[in-house]
Design a protein around this motif. Structure first.
Motif, short mmCIF file in Angstrom:
data_model
loop_
_atom_site.label_atom_id
_atom_site.label_comp_id
_atom_site.label_asym_id
_atom_site.label_seq_id
_atom_site.Cartn_x
_atom_site.Cartn_y
_atom_site.Cartn_z
N MET A 135 -14.91 -8.31 -26.06
CA MET A 135 -13.57 -8.91 -26.21
C MET A 135 -13.02 -8.65 -27.61
SD MET A 135 -11.87 -10.68 -24.03
CE MET A 135 -12.12 -10.06 -22.39
N SER A 136 -11.81 -8.23 -27.66
CA SER A 136 -11.27 -7.92 -28.98
C SER A 136 -10.70 -9.18 -29.62
CB SER A 136 -10.21 -6.84 -28.87
OG SER A 136 -9.08 -7.41 -28.28
N ASN A 137 -10.32 -9.01 -30.84
CA ASN A 137 -9.93 -10.17 -31.63
C ASN A 137 -8.63 -10.80 -31.16
OD1 ASN A 137 -10.39 -11.92 -33.69
ND2 ASN A 137 -9.18 -10.76 -35.16
N ASP A 138 -7.76 -9.94 -30.65
CA ASP A 138 -6.44 -10.46 -30.28
C ASP A 138 -6.55 -11.47 -29.15
OD1 ASP A 138 -3.81 -10.35 -31.10
OD2 ASP A 138 -3.24 -9.30 -29.26
N VAL A 139 -7.51 -11.16 -28.22
CA VAL A 139 -7.71 -12.09 -27.11
C VAL A 139 -8.17 -13.43 -27.67
CG1 VAL A 139 -9.08 -12.56 -25.08
CG2 VAL A 139 -8.23 -10.26 -25.50
N LYS A 186 -7.67 -14.50 -30.62
CA LYS A 186 -6.52 -15.08 -31.32
C LYS A 186 -5.60 -15.79 -30.34
CE LYS A 186 -5.06 -13.03 -35.66
NZ LYS A 186 -4.40 -11.85 -36.20
N ASN A 187 -5.28 -15.04 -29.25
CA ASN A 187 -4.42 -15.63 -28.22
C ASN A 187 -4.98 -16.95 -27.77
OD1 ASN A 187 -2.82 -13.51 -28.27
ND2 ASN A 187 -3.41 -12.63 -26.30
N LEU A 225 -4.75 -19.62 -30.20
CA LEU A 225 -3.36 -20.06 -30.30
C LEU A 225 -3.05 -21.00 -29.15
CD1 LEU A 225 -0.67 -19.25 -32.04
CD2 LEU A 225 0.01 -18.45 -29.79
N LEU A 226 -3.48 -20.56 -27.96
CA LEU A 226 -3.24 -21.40 -26.79
C LEU A 226 -3.89 -22.76 -26.97
CD1 LEU A 226 -3.63 -18.99 -23.77
CD2 LEU A 226 -1.61 -20.30 -24.45
N THR A 256 -2.01 -24.80 -29.37
CA THR A 256 -0.75 -25.31 -28.83
C THR A 256 -0.99 -26.46 -27.87
OG1 THR A 256 -0.80 -23.50 -27.29
CG2 THR A 256 0.77 -23.32 -29.10
N MET A 267 15.16 -4.73 -43.45
CA MET A 267 14.64 -4.22 -42.18
C MET A 267 15.40 -4.75 -40.98
SD MET A 267 10.57 -3.81 -41.79
CE MET A 267 9.74 -2.98 -43.11
N SER A 268 15.82 -6.03 -41.05
CA SER A 268 16.62 -6.59 -39.97
C SER A 268 17.93 -5.82 -39.84
CB SER A 268 16.93 -8.06 -40.24
OG SER A 268 15.75 -8.80 -40.31
N TRP A 292 16.01 -23.89 -34.61
CA TRP A 292 14.93 -22.92 -34.81
C TRP A 292 14.41 -22.93 -36.22
CZ3 TRP A 292 16.61 -19.83 -38.69
CH2 TRP A 292 17.99 -19.77 -38.90
N HIS A 293 15.16 -23.54 -37.15
CA HIS A 293 14.84 -23.35 -38.56
C HIS A 293 13.54 -24.02 -38.97
CE1 HIS A 293 15.59 -23.53 -42.99
NE2 HIS A 293 15.86 -22.27 -42.71
N ARG A 338 10.70 -27.58 -37.68
CA ARG A 338 9.53 -27.33 -36.85
C ARG A 338 8.64 -28.55 -36.84
NH1 ARG A 338 8.66 -21.28 -39.14
NH2 ARG A 338 10.60 -20.50 -38.26
#
Lengths: 260, 439
Positions: free
Chosen positions: B1-5, B7-8, B11-12, B15, B330-331, B430-431, B435
């Motif tokens: 399993m890679s790190n992003d999973v 991480k996901n 995160l889940l 949350t 960049m935006s 959103w600001h 949060r």
């Protein structure tokens, strides 16, 4: 083969504030064909990002010719022929994830239903469809960059320009993102990708050709064909051929620097 | 399993962990809004009763001031708005079905509001019609020949309406079902409340202890008593001053935002204008008040509005220019890759980037506007204005009255600030500052 991007004796000189001239690119000669995955690699200051930005018409070359889809770079930009993925995800923080993906479609005046459907499809492609109502700050760096890829692909451009998109990610996340990108590229038929990176293994793993650049002035020192079999997966990285190709790229890069 | 999973995954997990407190926080906000609306409805009911009751109003010396041309309709509109905002969420919660008791409460509130709306907006007091009192008795100062007994009868008909309406509001509001929320809110604000109460008690105690003269510093209890005694008049003259502050704010900030947009659009323009604007902003503009009195006339509200407009113009203009030009390169390049036009870039990128800047300027300007409106009255102005009253009462050694005028000025200032904050919250939820992390 259909040439998508042709670059001929292109050069770029920057003028600094105190009048010194810096030759960022010199005598660039390159043809990119349709459906290719091509990487620019080189040490910092070799002009790889500059070259990508010139193709995108974000900056203008000092001399030489450049055709994108048989048009001038400016016309190609105005025709929205390419999608661009920046180093940072550059998501707009006041928009939810799905609204960020919809942004180019809004600007291109697609209907509301079409926008929503298309953005959903793209988010499913990058496997973030559960996050559409979140705001960017609620996502990890890798997820944000996937959103920005979804946004770049939302209007189905024929060309995808990527400027070190995974540079800020850790090695593990980066490898996973590489697999994702290859999967997406396979799904999008005939999409041409130009990918700027400073990671040798990333360049070899992804590309059909690797363009090696050397600095001061920025030049193309070698172009290496990567004939690794496709589809590529994690096991590709264990092939002897993969090791040979990465060391070839490494040697070529080292030569480019010692040439100085 | 890679790190992003992973991480996901994490995160889940975070949350879901934070989901509960976030939900509670949202609940807090919603119920606290309801509390404010309920209290507002009660306040405006009492105020409307006062407006329509000449026996109460005309006892005070400046009582007629409460029959303020714009304040009365404003009170009625506020009452209606509060009531609607209070009832609509209840209706949604009940899925469109109210119990008979709730319907009864709604009928009482609706009837009461309608009564005051008709009486104040159309100048027809139904109780007066029933009791045979001429309508002029509700709009003009009482004279000895006025049929005071009839008027007392008429008001006797209406008086029970207020306590009944308050009971109805409390019944719909159901504060007893949110004890937990109040305890939590109280805990959150405990420190501030504690310090506030402590300051008042020390103030009161020290004055008693050292026998300080009333004209130097009155006790909070004396100021409070003066305020309650005089509140219809204070609300009324406060309203006059607030209107000057408000219109000055609208003109000043409006012009600031508009010229800011123009200045940001043309770089040479902003380069020429911005240093001058920053320079003028450093000038104590309130010093212009006597000159504005000379231009527009001291009794003309325009002289006060002009001061407030000049005071609020420069900060808003400077912040607007800064905000519109604070776009990340960049935006901007992203917009360029879409070949977006100037108008699109303005609407979809520059304006959202500038909003936080503009709102922080607007919030500062609410305070500036109140200061400008009050202080400019010190140099002469309508007798029915807060600045004039503070100066006058202080000159006549009526210090508790002066302090209670300062107090109502603070209330209007806080009200103004809260309205702009609410607008900010609505436009830029959103600001980063909004949060809710759950803690």
């Amino acid at each position: 083969m259909i040439p998508i991007i042709t670059i001929d004796t292109l050069s770029k000189t920057f003028r600094s504030a105190d009048g010194d001239e810096v030759r960022a690119l010199d005598g660039i000669q390159l043809t990119v064909e349709q459906g290719e995955f091509i990487s620019f690699i080189g040490p910092s200051g070799c002009g790889k990002s500059t070259l990508l930005r010139i193709i995108a018409d974000l900056i203008q070359p000092t001399s030489g010719t450049l055709r994108v889809n048989g048009k001038s770079a400016e016309q190609a930009r105005k025709d929205r022929d390419y999608g661009f993925v920046f180093q940072n995800a550059t998501l707009y923080e006041w928009r939810t994830i799905i609204k960020n993906v919809e942004l180019p479609l809004e600007i291109m005046k697609h209907s509301k239903d079409e926008r929503r459907a298309r953005a959903r499809e793209m988010l499913r492609l990058v496997e973030l469809d559960d996050f559409e109502d979140r705001y960017p700050w609620q996502l990890s760096g890798g997820m944000q960059q996937r959103v920005s890829i979804a946004r770049a692909l939302a209007f189905e451009p024929g060309i995808l320009l990527m400027d070190e998109p995974f540079g800020a990610l850790d090695e593990m996340t980066r490898e996973r993102m590489n697999n994702e990108l290859l999967r997406i590229w396979t799904t999008m038929k005939d999409m041409t990708v130009i990918f700027v990176t400073h990671s040798i293994s990333e360049a070899v793993y992804l590309s059909s050709r690797v363009v090696i650049m050397s600095p001061r002035p920025g030049r193309i020192s070698e172009i290496i064909d990567i004939d690794l079999p496709r589809p590529r997966g994690p096991e590709t990285r264990d092939l002897d051929q993969f090791f040979q190709l990465t060391s070839r790229v490494r040697h070529s890069l080292r030569q480019g620097i010692t040439l100085e | 399993m890679s790190n992003d999973v992973i991480k996901n995954d994490s995160l889940l997990r975070t949350t879901t962990l934070t989901a509960a407190p976030v939900a509670v926080a949202a609940f807090d906000n919603r119920t606290l809004t309801r509390d404010l609306l309920a209290l507002g409805t009660i306040f405006f009911f009492i105020a409307c009763y006062h407006i329509q009751n000449p026996l109460l109003i005309f006892n005070t010396q400046f009582g007629s001031a409460f029959r303020n041309a714009t304040l009365q309709p404003a009170m009625v509109v506020a009452l209606i708005a509060c009531l609607i905002a209070l009832v609509v969420p209840l209706w949604n919660e009940a899925h469109g079905k109210f119990s008979p008791l709730q319907i009864g409460a709604l009928v009482i509130l609706g009837g009461g509001t309608l009564f005051y709306a008709v009486a104040i907006l159309l100048d027809v007091n139904l109780a007066g019609v029933v009791a045979g009192v001429p309508q002029s008795a509700f709009t003009e100062r009482l004279t000895d020949e006025s049929p005071v007994a009839l008027l007392e009868n008429a008001m006797g008909l209406v008086t029970p309406l207020v306590p009944v309406a308050i009971l109805a509001v409390i019944f719909l509001w159901q504060p007893w079902r949110r004890g937990q929320v109040y305890t939590r809110a109280l805990n959150k604000q405990a420190a501030a409340l504690f310090v506030g109460v402590l300051v008042l008690l020390t103030w009161e105690g020290l004055i008693n202890l050292f026998q300080i003269q009333q004209f130097l510093l009155p006790k909070p209890s004396v100021i409070g008593a003066a305020f309650i005694e005089d509140y219809p008049r204070l609300v009324s003259i406060g309203w006059n001053t607030f209107q000057n502050a408000f219109w000055g704010f609208v003109f000043g900030c409006g012009a600031g935002i508009l010229t800011g947009i123009v200045a940001a659009r043309f770089v040479s323009f902003s380069r020429a204008l911005l240093p001058i604007a920053i320079g003028i902003n450093a000038v104590p503009i309130i010093a212009l008040a006597p000159i504005m009195n000379n231009w527009f006339g001291a009794l003309n509200p325009a002289s006060k509005i002009a001061i407030v407009a000049i005071l609020t113009y420069f900060p808003t203009m400077i912040s607007t220019v800064r905000g519109l030009t604070a776009v990340e390169p960049m935006s901007m390049e992203l917009m360029k890759t879409y070949a977006a036009g100037q108008m699109t870039i303005f609407r979809k990128l520059r304006l959202p980037t500038a909003l936080p800047f503009i709102f922080s300027a607007l919030k500062v300007c609410t305070t500036l506007a109140m200061i400008g409106a009050i202080v400019s009255e010190y140099f002469g102005g309508s007798t029915a204005g807060l600045g004039f009253r503070i100066r006058d009462d202080a000159g006549l050694f009526k210090y508790p009255e002066a302090w209670s005028a300062i107090f109502i000025a603070a209330l209007y200032g806080i009200f103004f600030y809260l309205v702009i904050s609410a607008l900010e919250r609505a436009l830029m939820a959103w600001h980063i500052s909004f949060r809710e992390t759950g803690r």
